[in-house]
Design a protein around this motif. Structure first.
Motif, PDB file in Angstrom:
ATOM      1  N   LEU A  22       0.657  -1.411   0.059  1.00  0.00           N
ATOM      2  CA  LEU A  22      -0.029   0.127  -0.027  1.00  0.00           C
ATOM      3  C   LEU A  22       0.813   1.412  -0.035  1.00  0.00           C
ATOM      4  O   LEU A  22       0.438   2.258  -0.801  1.00  0.00           O
ATOM      5  CB  LEU A  22      -0.901   0.061   1.258  1.00  0.00           C
ATOM      6  N   ILE A  23       1.795   1.440   0.955  1.00  0.00           N
ATOM      7  CA  ILE A  23       2.813   2.308   0.863  1.00  0.00           C
ATOM      8  C   ILE A  23       3.881   2.079  -0.401  1.00  0.00           C
ATOM      9  O   ILE A  23       4.592   1.186  -0.354  1.00  0.00           O
ATOM     10  CB  ILE A  23       3.452   2.606   2.245  1.00  0.00           C
ATOM     11  N   GLU A 112       2.052  -4.953   6.583  1.00  0.00           N
ATOM     12  CA  GLU A 112       0.875  -4.670   6.203  1.00  0.00           C
ATOM     13  C   GLU A 112      -0.127  -5.657   6.376  1.00  0.00           C
ATOM     14  O   GLU A 112      -1.383  -5.399   6.540  1.00  0.00           O
ATOM     15  CB  GLU A 112       0.979  -3.855   4.632  1.00  0.00           C
ATOM     16  N   LEU A 206      -3.818   1.646   9.004  1.00  0.00           N
ATOM     17  CA  LEU A 206      -3.794   0.328   8.181  1.00  0.00           C
ATOM     18  C   LEU A 206      -4.443  -0.730   9.119  1.00  0.00           C
ATOM     19  O   LEU A 206      -4.842  -1.921   8.548  1.00  0.00           O
ATOM     20  CB  LEU A 206      -2.611   0.037   7.896  1.00  0.00           C
ATOM     21  N   LYS A 217      -5.599   5.135   3.830  1.00  0.00           N
ATOM     22  CA  LYS A 217      -4.048   5.206   3.343  1.00  0.00           C
ATOM     23  C   LYS A 217      -3.475   6.327   3.740  1.00  0.00           C
ATOM     24  O   LYS A 217      -3.655   7.339   3.722  1.00  0.00           O
ATOM     25  CB  LYS A 217      -4.034   5.029   1.840  1.00  0.00           C
TER      26      LYS A 217
END
Ligand code: MN
Length: 259
Positions: A22-23, A112, A206, A217
């Protein structure tokens, strides 16, 4: 020995699966480094291949010197915050992973993915995985060349969501001030919208947890634990928040927003 084997398996999976997380900046690649401590900005397969066999998370190097954020954030604070506090989360995360059930470890490919099923993990993982992840992100969101105004699409989104940059700053500072005790203030994207909020302790947006906590996010993060400012500002969190606007790395925030 079983613990060591499962940890190696966990790390191998992490290395394989955490690309494209995601990052987008590959925080986890950086966080999985061995004793060479690469800069946070350095990413790529070298860090992966070097780190997997090592079998532990390590403290990533700061992307600037500890005095680079002076006078806004002082050298002593940065040394203690990064070298002692962040290091403690890393050390304790490694210890906590060693105590986990083997199946849980094998089904978890990255921090994550752990956050996505947070309630299945003990508090030792929640606190230390959060601590490691949040601080790694935070260091990248500060810069000696930071401050000023946001740019590009993020600037447009801030203006359209909050009316003006000043109003956004006011609301972000307000969320930072109102977080009781220790925690983090955040700007996140949720359902395509920018949202300001905060989390307690080392929780982050998250983490899938029961309740009404902030989700989304991350685009910006501000550590509002007293350890982030007490040395210079004592109890004056408002002064620390004012300082933060001089070192916020808008380029990084923009990158996270666009990812
Ligand atoms: Mn901190």
């Amino acid at each position: 020995m079983e613990n060591n084997t499962s940890r190696r398996s966990f790390l191998k999976q992490t290395a394989i699966l955490s690309t494209g997380t995601l990052i987008g900046s590959s925080l986890l690649q950086d966080a999985f480094a061995n004793t060479t401590q690469p800069l946070l900005e350095e990413t790529g397969s070298d860090i992966f291949t070097n780190s997997i066999e090592e079998g532990t998370f390590v403290l990533p190097k700061l992307p600037y010197s500890t005095d680079a954020l002076e006078p806004h954030i002082d050298k002593a604070t940065m040394e203690i915050h990064h070298g002692k506090h962040h290091q403690a989360y890393v050390t304790n995360l490694n210890k906590a992973i060693g105590t986990l059930d083997k199946k849980l470890v094998e089904s978890s490919s990255s921090l994550e993915t752990i956050f996505k099923k947070m309630s299945q993990f003990p508090d030792s993982i929640r606190n230390n995985a959060g601590g490691h992840y949040n601080h790694t992100l935070f260091w990248e969101l500060l810069s000696p060349n930071g401050g000023g105004l946001p740019k590009g699409k993020l600037a447009q989104a801030i203006t359209s969501s909050f009316g003006s940059f000043d109003e956004f700053k006011k609301q972000f500072a307000d969320a930072s001030m109102k977080r009781f005790g220790s925690g983090w203030a955040w700007l996140v994207v949720k359902d395509g919208q920018l949202v300001i909020g905060s989390t307690a302790n080392q929780d982050n947006p998250l983490m899938r947890l029961k309740g009404k906590g902030l989700k989304g996010k991350p685009v910006m993060a501000l550590d509002v634990w007293e350890h982030a400012y007490y040395f210079k500002n004592q109890n004056r969190r408002a002064d620390y928040i004012n300082s933060f606007w001089n070192v916020i790395n808008w380029e990084k925030a923009e990158q996270l927003f666009n990812s």
